[in-house]
Design a protein around this motif. Sequence first.
Motif, PDB file in Angstrom:
ATOM      1  N   THR A  69      -2.370   7.969   9.416  1.00 46.99           N
ATOM      2  CA  THR A  69      -2.465   6.872  10.377  1.00 46.99           C
ATOM      3  C   THR A  69      -3.233   5.699   9.786  1.00 46.99           C
ATOM      4  OG1 THR A  69      -2.355   8.424  12.219  1.00 46.99           O
ATOM      5  CG2 THR A  69      -3.236   6.240  12.702  1.00 46.99           C
ATOM      6  N   ARG A  70      -4.356   5.990   9.139  1.00 50.04           N
ATOM      7  CA  ARG A  70      -5.146   4.921   8.509  1.00 50.04           C
ATOM      8  C   ARG A  70      -4.332   4.229   7.416  1.00 50.04           C
ATOM      9  NH1 ARG A  70     -10.218   3.908   8.716  1.00 50.04           N
ATOM     10  NH2 ARG A  70     -10.508   3.754   6.477  1.00 50.04           N
ATOM     11  N   LEU A  71      -3.624   5.001   6.620  1.00 52.21           N
ATOM     12  CA  LEU A  71      -2.801   4.430   5.548  1.00 52.21           C
ATOM     13  C   LEU A  71      -1.744   3.494   6.126  1.00 52.21           C
ATOM     14  CD1 LEU A  71      -1.931   4.348   2.550  1.00 52.21           C
ATOM     15  CD2 LEU A  71      -0.463   6.299   3.053  1.00 52.21           C
ATOM     16  N   LEU A  72      -1.075   3.934   7.182  1.00 47.82           N
ATOM     17  CA  LEU A  72      -0.020   3.120   7.785  1.00 47.82           C
ATOM     18  C   LEU A  72      -0.565   1.892   8.498  1.00 47.82           C
ATOM     19  CD1 LEU A  72       2.364   5.912   9.108  1.00 47.82           C
ATOM     20  CD2 LEU A  72       2.603   4.522   7.037  1.00 47.82           C
ATOM     21  N   HIS A  73      -1.868   1.872   8.721  1.00 55.64           N
ATOM     22  CA  HIS A  73      -2.516   0.687   9.288  1.00 55.64           C
ATOM     23  C   HIS A  73      -3.117  -0.206   8.197  1.00 55.64           C
ATOM     24  CE1 HIS A  73      -2.249   2.892  13.140  1.00 55.64           C
ATOM     25  NE2 HIS A  73      -2.084   1.663  13.600  1.00 55.64           N
ATOM     26  N   GLY A  74      -2.782   0.090   6.933  1.00 57.38           N
ATOM     27  CA  GLY A  74      -3.155  -0.802   5.849  1.00 57.38           C
ATOM     28  C   GLY A  74      -4.403  -0.449   5.070  1.00 57.38           C
ATOM     29  N   HIS A  75      -4.986   0.702   5.332  1.00 59.12           N
ATOM     30  CA  HIS A  75      -6.187   1.112   4.599  1.00 59.12           C
ATOM     31  C   HIS A  75      -5.774   1.810   3.298  1.00 59.12           C
ATOM     32  CE1 HIS A  75      -8.848   0.153   7.972  1.00 59.12           C
ATOM     33  NE2 HIS A  75      -7.836   0.562   8.730  1.00 59.12           N
ATOM     34  N   THR A  76      -5.453   1.012   2.295  1.00 56.11           N
ATOM     35  CA  THR A  76      -4.934   1.545   1.031  1.00 56.11           C
ATOM     36  C   THR A  76      -6.003   1.724  -0.032  1.00 56.11           C
ATOM     37  OG1 THR A  76      -4.408  -0.661   0.207  1.00 56.11           O
ATOM     38  CG2 THR A  76      -2.662   0.490   1.425  1.00 56.11           C
ATOM     39  N   GLY A  77      -7.221   1.297   0.263  1.00 53.98           N
ATOM     40  CA  GLY A  77      -8.298   1.313  -0.728  1.00 53.98           C
ATOM     41  C   GLY A  77      -8.474   2.595  -1.508  1.00 53.98           C
ATOM     42  N   PRO A  78      -8.479   3.760  -0.837  1.00 54.46           N
ATOM     43  CA  PRO A  78      -8.739   4.992  -1.585  1.00 54.46           C
ATOM     44  C   PRO A  78      -7.573   5.489  -2.440  1.00 54.46           C
ATOM     45  CG  PRO A  78      -8.863   5.388   0.809  1.00 54.46           C
ATOM     46  CD  PRO A  78      -8.455   3.968   0.595  1.00 54.46           C
ATOM     47  N   TYR A  79      -6.432   4.830  -2.368  1.00 54.92           N
ATOM     48  CA  TYR A  79      -5.235   5.330  -3.043  1.00 54.92           C
ATOM     49  C   TYR A  79      -4.810   4.428  -4.199  1.00 54.92           C
ATOM     50  CZ  TYR A  79      -5.107   7.853   1.331  1.00 54.92           C
ATOM     51  OH  TYR A  79      -5.451   8.633   2.405  1.00 54.92           O
ATOM     52  N   THR A  80      -4.323   5.066  -5.248  1.00 51.75           N
ATOM     53  CA  THR A  80      -3.746   4.326  -6.367  1.00 51.75           C
ATOM     54  C   THR A  80      -2.257   4.118  -6.092  1.00 51.75           C
ATOM     55  OG1 THR A  80      -3.143   6.343  -7.567  1.00 51.75           O
ATOM     56  CG2 THR A  80      -5.345   5.414  -8.013  1.00 51.75           C
ATOM     57  N   VAL A  81      -1.652   3.227  -6.832  1.00 53.51           N
ATOM     58  CA  VAL A  81      -0.217   3.012  -6.728  1.00 53.51           C
ATOM     59  C   VAL A  81       0.516   4.316  -7.045  1.00 53.51           C
ATOM     60  CG1 VAL A  81       1.750   1.800  -7.773  1.00 53.51           C
ATOM     61  CG2 VAL A  81      -0.330   0.534  -7.195  1.00 53.51           C
ATOM     62  N   GLU A  82       0.054   5.039  -8.036  1.00 54.58           N
ATOM     63  CA  GLU A  82       0.693   6.296  -8.435  1.00 54.58           C
ATOM     64  C   GLU A  82       0.628   7.323  -7.309  1.00 54.58           C
ATOM     65  OE1 GLU A  82      -1.582   4.646 -10.350  1.00 54.58           O
ATOM     66  OE2 GLU A  82      -0.092   3.822 -11.718  1.00 54.58           O
ATOM     67  N   ARG A  83      -0.501   7.395  -6.628  1.00 54.49           N
ATOM     68  CA  ARG A  83      -0.667   8.345  -5.527  1.00 54.49           C
ATOM     69  C   ARG A  83       0.269   7.988  -4.372  1.00 54.49           C
ATOM     70  NH1 ARG A  83      -1.646  13.289  -4.075  1.00 54.49           N
ATOM     71  NH2 ARG A  83      -3.187  13.591  -2.451  1.00 54.49           N
ATOM     72  N   LEU A  84       0.399   6.700  -4.072  1.00 52.17           N
ATOM     73  CA  LEU A  84       1.305   6.272  -3.009  1.00 52.17           C
ATOM     74  C   LEU A  84       2.759   6.587  -3.376  1.00 52.17           C
ATOM     75  CD1 LEU A  84      -0.398   2.900  -2.043  1.00 52.17           C
ATOM     76  CD2 LEU A  84      -0.425   5.037  -0.740  1.00 52.17           C
ATOM     77  N   LYS A  85       3.113   6.437  -4.638  1.00 53.16           N
ATOM     78  CA  LYS A  85       4.460   6.799  -5.089  1.00 53.16           C
ATOM     79  C   LYS A  85       4.696   8.296  -4.904  1.00 53.16           C
ATOM     80  CE  LYS A  85       5.162   3.175  -8.539  1.00 53.16           C
ATOM     81  NZ  LYS A  85       5.284   2.901  -9.985  1.00 53.16           N
ATOM     82  N   GLU A  86       3.666   9.077  -5.173  1.00 50.48           N
ATOM     83  CA  GLU A  86       3.757  10.526  -4.994  1.00 50.48           C
ATOM     84  C   GLU A  86       3.985  10.867  -3.519  1.00 50.48           C
ATOM     85  OE1 GLU A  86       0.620  14.168  -5.370  1.00 50.48           O
ATOM     86  OE2 GLU A  86       0.670  12.746  -7.047  1.00 50.48           O
ATOM     87  N   PHE A  87       3.254  10.211  -2.622  1.00 52.47           N
ATOM     88  CA  PHE A  87       3.456  10.418  -1.185  1.00 52.47           C
ATOM     89  C   PHE A  87       4.900  10.108  -0.800  1.00 52.47           C
ATOM     90  CE2 PHE A  87      -1.276   9.366  -0.241  1.00 52.47           C
ATOM     91  CZ  PHE A  87      -1.632  10.703  -0.420  1.00 52.47           C
ATOM     92  N   LEU A  88       5.404   8.988  -1.292  1.00 42.26           N
ATOM     93  CA  LEU A  88       6.768   8.573  -0.980  1.00 42.26           C
ATOM     94  C   LEU A  88       7.778   9.601  -1.468  1.00 42.26           C
ATOM     95  CD1 LEU A  88       8.613   6.451   0.262  1.00 42.26           C
ATOM     96  CD2 LEU A  88       8.546   5.243  -1.931  1.00 42.26           C
ATOM     97  N   SER A  89       7.567  10.120  -2.659  1.00 41.40           N
ATOM     98  CA  SER A  89       8.518  11.107  -3.206  1.00 41.40           C
ATOM     99  C   SER A  89       8.489  12.411  -2.403  1.00 41.40           C
ATOM    100  CB  SER A  89       8.246  11.372  -4.680  1.00 41.40           C
ATOM    101  OG  SER A  89       7.060  12.113  -4.857  1.00 41.40           O
ATOM    102  N   ARG A  90       7.335  12.764  -1.849  1.00 40.28           N
ATOM    103  CA  ARG A  90       7.246  13.973  -1.027  1.00 40.28           C
ATOM    104  C   ARG A  90       8.010  13.829   0.283  1.00 40.28           C
ATOM    105  NH1 ARG A  90       0.876  15.532  -1.731  1.00 40.28           N
ATOM    106  NH2 ARG A  90       1.011  16.070  -3.934  1.00 40.28           N
ATOM    107  N   LEU A  91       8.201  12.593   0.730  1.00 40.34           N
ATOM    108  CA  LEU A  91       8.931  12.355   1.979  1.00 40.34           C
ATOM    109  C   LEU A  91      10.433  12.337   1.786  1.00 40.34           C
ATOM    110  CD1 LEU A  91       6.759   9.537   3.565  1.00 40.34           C
ATOM    111  CD2 LEU A  91       6.954  11.899   4.354  1.00 40.34           C
ATOM    112  N   SER A  92      10.867  12.189   0.547  1.00 39.25           N
ATOM    113  CA  SER A  92      12.305  12.111   0.269  1.00 39.25           C
ATOM    114  C   SER A  92      12.934  13.479   0.450  1.00 39.25           C
ATOM    115  CB  SER A  92      12.541  11.606  -1.153  1.00 39.25           C
ATOM    116  OG  SER A  92      11.995  10.312  -1.281  1.00 39.25           O
ATOM    117  N   PRO A  93      14.123  13.514   1.082  1.00 31.73           N
ATOM    118  CA  PRO A  93      14.784  14.805   1.316  1.00 31.73           C
ATOM    119  C   PRO A  93      15.271  15.446   0.048  1.00 31.73           C
ATOM    120  CG  PRO A  93      16.089  12.992   2.228  1.00 31.73           C
ATOM    121  CD  PRO A  93      14.855  12.406   1.639  1.00 31.73           C
TER     122      PRO A  93
END
Length: 93
Positions: A69-93
Amino acid sequence: MTTRHTTLRKTALGTIGSGNVFADLGFPEPEIELAKANLVIKIDETIEKRGLTYARASKLMEMPRQELTRLLHGHTGPYTVERLKEFLSRLSP
């Protein structure tokens, strides 16, 4: 934050930005911040497109629902671009 970006242009109708709001606002690493924001948008779109609840999405992403919820509200500070890409790949079917 640092001083505002110098490529802002004044016109009769208002101010035209550089195309990167983070640069315009003087963030120290605006390109990284823009990349993070774009990845969060893709994460949100993927959750919606797949019809996932936040609870299910957070399980797939292996993170607590409150952090999602915090991430989707724009709190990206604790995450790297690579980590966010990893999250996105985990959501892919």
